[in-house]
Design an enzyme around this catalytic site. Sequence first.
Site, PDB file in Angstrom:
ATOM      1  N   HIS A  44       0.812  -1.220   0.000  1.00  0.00           N
ATOM      2  CA  HIS A  44       0.000   0.000   0.000  1.00  0.00           C
ATOM      3  C   HIS A  44       0.844   1.268   0.000  1.00  0.00           C
ATOM      4  O   HIS A  44       0.293   2.371  -0.035  1.00  0.00           O
ATOM      5  CB  HIS A  44      -0.943   0.012   1.214  1.00  0.00           C
ATOM      6  CG  HIS A  44      -1.986  -1.066   1.157  1.00  0.00           C
ATOM      7  ND1 HIS A  44      -2.878  -1.202   0.120  1.00  0.00           N
ATOM      8  CD2 HIS A  44      -2.280  -2.076   2.025  1.00  0.00           C
ATOM      9  CE1 HIS A  44      -3.665  -2.248   0.337  1.00  0.00           C
ATOM     10  NE2 HIS A  44      -3.325  -2.793   1.483  1.00  0.00           N
ATOM     11  N   GLU A 148      -5.324 -12.298   7.477  1.00  0.00           N
ATOM     12  CA  GLU A 148      -6.199 -11.128   7.483  1.00  0.00           C
ATOM     13  C   GLU A 148      -7.557 -11.392   6.837  1.00  0.00           C
ATOM     14  O   GLU A 148      -8.240 -10.444   6.441  1.00  0.00           O
ATOM     15  CB  GLU A 148      -5.517  -9.900   6.874  1.00  0.00           C
ATOM     16  CG  GLU A 148      -4.774 -10.096   5.594  1.00  0.00           C
ATOM     17  CD  GLU A 148      -4.013  -8.836   5.141  1.00  0.00           C
ATOM     18  OE1 GLU A 148      -4.126  -7.763   5.741  1.00  0.00           O
ATOM     19  OE2 GLU A 148      -3.291  -8.944   4.131  1.00  0.00           O
ATOM     20  N   ASP A 174      -7.902  -5.425   7.699  1.00  0.00           N
ATOM     21  CA  ASP A 174      -8.542  -6.358   6.767  1.00  0.00           C
ATOM     22  C   ASP A 174      -9.203  -7.511   7.517  1.00  0.00           C
ATOM     23  O   ASP A 174     -10.276  -7.981   7.102  1.00  0.00           O
ATOM     24  CB  ASP A 174      -7.513  -6.904   5.770  1.00  0.00           C
ATOM     25  CG  ASP A 174      -7.317  -5.967   4.592  1.00  0.00           C
ATOM     26  OD1 ASP A 174      -8.322  -5.508   4.018  1.00  0.00           O
ATOM     27  OD2 ASP A 174      -6.153  -5.675   4.238  1.00  0.00           O
TER      28      ASP A 174
HETATM   29  C1  3PY Z   1      -4.277  -4.544   7.783  1.00  0.00           C
HETATM   30  O1  3PY Z   1      -4.543  -4.077   8.897  1.00  0.00           O
HETATM   31  O2  3PY Z   1      -5.092  -5.130   7.057  1.00  0.00           O
HETATM   32  C2  3PY Z   1      -2.940  -4.414   7.251  1.00  0.00           C
HETATM   33  O3  3PY Z   1      -2.653  -4.964   6.206  1.00  0.00           O
HETATM   34  C3  3PY Z   1      -1.947  -3.549   7.962  1.00  0.00           C
HETATM   35  O4  3PY Z   1      -1.372  -2.679   7.035  1.00  0.00           O
HETATM   36 MG    MG Z   2      -4.228  -5.683   5.085  1.00  0.00          MG
END
Ligand code: 3PY
Ligand code: MG
Length: 252
Positions: A44, A148, A174
């Site tokens: 990102h 995630e 996420d």
């Molecule tokens: C998230 O919190 O999804 C991340 O990928 C941290 O950057």
């Molecule tokens: Mg993430």
Amino acid sequence: MNRLKEAFASGKVLKTCWLGMRDPQYIASMARFDFDVALLDVQHGYLDESSILAGIAEIVHAGKPPMVRIPVGRWDMAERAMDFGALSVVAPMINNKADAERFAASVKYPPNGSRSHGPAQAIALYKADPAEYMRTINDNSFAIAMIETREAYDNLDEIIGVEGIDGILIGPGDFSISLAGDPVPDAYGAGSIEQITDIAKRVNAIGKIATAFAMTPEHANLAHSLGFKLITIGYDGTYLAKGAEYHLDLDF
Ligand code: 3PY
Ligand code: MG
């Protein structure tokens, strides 16, 4: 101490800065603060290949171990980050055993993986003996799978069971989105904290490395209390915003 393996072995919970801006002088400045590790976020952040190359060198010259987060599925970039001198690659959205195996294979040389030989820059950066580098880097580098999604949570045992996967990193934003089915993140919120707690316990129990992203010091302290061994704290946006806010806290 420049080696991530030694830093983990020290038993200290490692504080990590999370950098997405590409200027090498900025990366060098951040790496010189009191973080134990510096991570370049290519998923990102705004880094291109030449700034990953320069950024890793700056981090090493600042005496810190470099980590790189690649974009989703960019196994070619995992290999390049390792060739540039990264000591750990973090891969987002690792959802099942096949993802984990493909990722680990890109970080590790045979017999543990299929990384292609060509580490000239890493060898130069660490002033390493080439044969010694080849013999030891699988053991001295860390493939960290991001957990995630609900799918990743359901498949946690098989992901962390992959031999070349050294640990996991929780993406709490996420993860909260995936568990709640709501696009507004609620990192470490009521909908995901139980699962995050469980992940830390299960990863620690098998002796792999549980790590976590935290946007704030409060979340970093929470992650620390849950047993995570490396915690990334904030990112460029908060480092700059908090600095600017401090300077604008004026009497006029
Ligand atoms: C998230 O919190 O999804 C991340 O990928 C941290 O950057
Ligand atoms: Mg993430």
